[in-house]
Design an enzyme around this catalytic site. Structure first.
Site, short mmCIF file in Angstrom:
data_model
loop_
_atom_site.label_atom_id
_atom_site.label_comp_id
_atom_site.label_asym_id
_atom_site.label_seq_id
_atom_site.Cartn_x
_atom_site.Cartn_y
_atom_site.Cartn_z
N THR A 1 7.69 -22.37 26.48
CA THR A 1 9.09 -22.22 26.07
C THR A 1 9.26 -22.15 24.55
OG1 THR A 1 9.19 -24.62 26.22
CG2 THR A 1 10.08 -23.38 28.09
N CYS B 1 -2.37 -19.91 11.54
CA CYS B 1 -1.85 -18.54 11.35
C CYS B 1 -2.09 -17.98 9.94
CB CYS B 1 -0.36 -18.49 11.69
SG CYS B 1 0.57 -19.92 11.15
N GLY C 1 6.92 -19.93 11.80
CA GLY C 1 5.70 -20.72 11.78
C GLY C 1 5.96 -22.20 12.03
N LYS D 1 -6.08 -27.21 6.10
CA LYS D 1 -6.56 -26.40 7.23
C LYS D 1 -7.11 -25.08 6.73
CE LYS D 1 -2.77 -27.52 10.05
NZ LYS D 1 -1.70 -27.08 10.91
N HIS E 1 3.47 -13.94 7.55
CA HIS E 1 3.00 -14.76 6.43
C HIS E 1 2.31 -13.87 5.39
CE1 HIS E 1 4.03 -18.13 8.81
NE2 HIS E 1 2.85 -18.61 9.12
N THR F 1 3.22 -15.11 14.60
CA THR F 1 3.22 -15.45 16.04
C THR F 1 2.49 -14.39 16.87
OG1 THR F 1 5.42 -14.52 16.36
CG2 THR F 1 5.30 -16.89 15.97
P1 NAP Z 1 7.29 -25.00 19.44
O1 NAP Z 1 8.21 -23.84 19.31
O2 NAP Z 1 7.74 -26.31 18.95
O3 NAP Z 1 6.86 -25.13 21.00
C1 NAP Z 1 6.15 -26.26 21.46
C2 NAP Z 1 5.91 -26.15 22.95
O4 NAP Z 1 5.23 -27.34 23.37
C3 NAP Z 1 7.18 -26.05 23.81
O5 NAP Z 1 6.96 -25.20 24.89
C4 NAP Z 1 7.39 -27.50 24.29
O6 NAP Z 1 8.08 -27.57 25.54
C5 NAP Z 1 5.93 -27.91 24.48
N1 NAP Z 1 5.80 -29.37 24.48
C6 NAP Z 1 6.25 -30.27 23.56
N2 NAP Z 1 5.96 -31.54 23.93
C7 NAP Z 1 5.33 -31.45 25.14
C8 NAP Z 1 4.79 -32.40 26.05
N3 NAP Z 1 4.85 -33.72 25.81
N4 NAP Z 1 4.19 -31.95 27.17
C9 NAP Z 1 4.12 -30.62 27.45
N5 NAP Z 1 4.62 -29.67 26.63
C10 NAP Z 1 5.21 -30.07 25.48
O7 NAP Z 1 5.91 -24.72 18.68
P2 NAP Z 1 5.21 -23.29 18.35
O8 NAP Z 1 5.57 -22.83 17.00
O9 NAP Z 1 5.38 -22.38 19.51
O10 NAP Z 1 3.68 -23.73 18.23
C11 NAP Z 1 2.89 -24.05 19.36
C12 NAP Z 1 1.49 -24.41 18.89
O11 NAP Z 1 0.91 -23.28 18.22
C13 NAP Z 1 1.48 -25.57 17.87
O12 NAP Z 1 0.34 -26.34 18.09
C14 NAP Z 1 1.43 -24.83 16.53
O13 NAP Z 1 0.85 -25.60 15.52
C15 NAP Z 1 0.56 -23.63 16.88
N6 NAP Z 1 0.79 -22.42 16.07
C16 NAP Z 1 2.05 -21.98 15.81
C17 NAP Z 1 2.22 -20.79 15.08
C18 NAP Z 1 3.57 -20.24 14.74
O14 NAP Z 1 3.62 -19.27 13.96
N7 NAP Z 1 4.67 -20.79 15.26
C19 NAP Z 1 1.11 -20.08 14.66
C20 NAP Z 1 -0.17 -20.55 14.97
C21 NAP Z 1 -0.31 -21.73 15.69
P3 NAP Z 1 9.67 -27.89 25.63
O15 NAP Z 1 10.39 -26.63 25.24
O16 NAP Z 1 9.85 -28.25 27.06
O17 NAP Z 1 9.95 -29.01 24.68
#
Ligand code: NAP
Length: 342
Positions: free
Chosen positions: A17, A152, A183, A208, A235, A321
């Site tokens: 999500t 990223c 991000g 990192k 980025h 992303t």
């Molecule tokens: P985000 O928008 O905050 O999404 C986090 C996801 O984790 C949501 O689906 C959330 O579900 C779920 N979640 C949170 N707590 C949970 C729990 N206790 N049990 C199961 N699911 C849980 O974060 P994001 O930006 O997509 O990033 C996701 C990962 O990729 C992170 O580790 C981040 O560091 C990494 N990342 C992100 C990017 C970027 O550009 N955004 C790039 C590279 C890596 P709910 O909606 O139900 O809360």
């Protein structure tokens, strides 16, 4: 070229999500090798239809094949089978959940930082270090395993450095990033903090970039300063590099323009034809204009200039992303399939 799997491989998406999870769902709905059979998220979303649980943020419509799936709790006992599990979980919970899915027999391909620096876990950019997939055989899981995607910003930097490293040897790199709001995940950074502003701090990011680049490229010293800027996606990295062997500007540009690697040779479905693109315009690359080149999977480079404090400096752009998260992770899974590891 590698023969495509005869039937689509069932896959699941953890953290479906969020900002990255939505990208996974959009990309996988159209994927020729993979079929999403379940999506999972936190207890806040579990039990609802995906279309209802998700605040969909992408310009394209939510794929109907995913919108109707019921969101599961993120545990192997709740999801059912999937040979590959893509993880976009919040790092605070990713470590243990990803371990559980690998122990249950899935190949977990993760964007979270939790396992990136584990010595037996590949930190993979398929064009840069495809050989790290061999680390999978050292993992203690019976059938499953864990592969990670770098941070990223690191992905953009190592894609730009790799062609130079192969031909001239990169001794060190200094990087200053200008990183997009997406991000920071969903809901992201508050508008009032971001409008008319730049935030010169992203927790853990500078460390990192230095440590992950070293795990990927070997003995290269990287120092990074990371900034959040009011851009939605993409980025930028302003980098200076010190090379082991002399190279002219034409040599450096040709290295980027000619660069091809395993994903291109294998014709993997998500591989960009040109992983590193050099643009001659004096004001390129720009996030809004260039982040979507090659479906958001290219690293676009420009502004090559001699650097009096190093050898060369340049600006590199990658979509955080897509290439920096979901698209990059899908390419990792495609490489694993092509190598017969799934
Ligand atoms: P985000 O928008 O905050 O999404 C986090 C996801 O984790 C949501 O689906 C959330 O579900 C779920 N979640 C949170 N707590 C949970 C729990 N206790 N049990 C199961 N699911 C849980 O974060 P994001 O930006 O997509 O990033 C996701 C990962 O990729 C992170 O580790 C981040 O560091 C990494 N990342 C992100 C990017 C970027 O550009 N955004 C790039 C590279 C890596 P709910 O909606 O139900 O809360």
């Amino acid at each position: 070229m590698h023969a495509a799997p005869r039937i689509r491989i069932p896959v699941g998406v953890l953290g479906s999500t969020g900002a990255v999870g939505q990208r996974f769902c959009a990309l996988l709905a159209e994927h020729p090798w993979f079929e999403v059979v379940w999506v999972a998220a936190s207890g806040r979303s579990a039990g609802k239809a995906y279309g209802e649980a998700t605040r969909w943020m992408l310009p394209e419509p939510i794929p109907p094949s995913v919108a109707s799936l019921r969101v599961r709790d993120a545990a192997p006992s709740e999801t059912g089978d999937a040979r590959i599990v893509f993880s976009a979980l919040d790092a605070s919970v990713a470590g243990a959940i990803e371990h559980d899915f690998a122990a249950a027999g899935a190949l977990v391909v993760s964007n979270a930082k939790s396992h990136r620096m584990d010595p037996d876990v590949p930190l993979l950019v398929p064009e840069v270090n495809p050989g790290q997939l061999d680390l999978l055989s050292r993992q203690a899981f019976e059938r499953g395993g864990i592969v990670t995607n770098p941070n990223c910003s690191t992905i953009g930097l190592v894609l730009a450095l790799k062609p130079l490293h192969d031909l001239f040897g990169v001794k060190s790199a200094r990087a200053v990033t200008l990183q997009a709001i997406s991000g920071a995940g969903l809901p992201g950074v508050a508008g009032a903090a971001m409008l008319d502003n730049v935030i010169p701090f992203i927790a853990g990011e500078e460390e990192k970039m230095a440590a992950e680049t070293r795990k990927i490229l070997g003995d290269v010293t990287v120092t990074a300063q990371c900034n959040r800027v009011p851009v939605l996606d993409g980025h930028l990295v302003c980098a200076s590099v010190e090379l082991e062997r002399e190279a002219s500007a034409d040599d450096v540009v040709a290295a980027w323009r000619d660069f091809r690697a395993a994903p291109q040779e294998l014709e993997l479905p998500s591989a960009p034809a040109h992983p590193t693109i050099y643009l001659d315009e004096p004001d390129a690359p720009q996030p809004r204009l260039h982040r979507d080149l090659e479906g958001g999977m290219a690293c676009t480079i420009g502004r090559l200039q001699p650097d009096p404090l190093a050898d060369w400096r340049f600006v590199a752009l990658s979509h955080n992303t897509l290439r920096g998260a979901a698209g990059g992770a899908i390419l990792c899974a495609e490489l694993a399939v092509a190598r017969g590891l799934v």
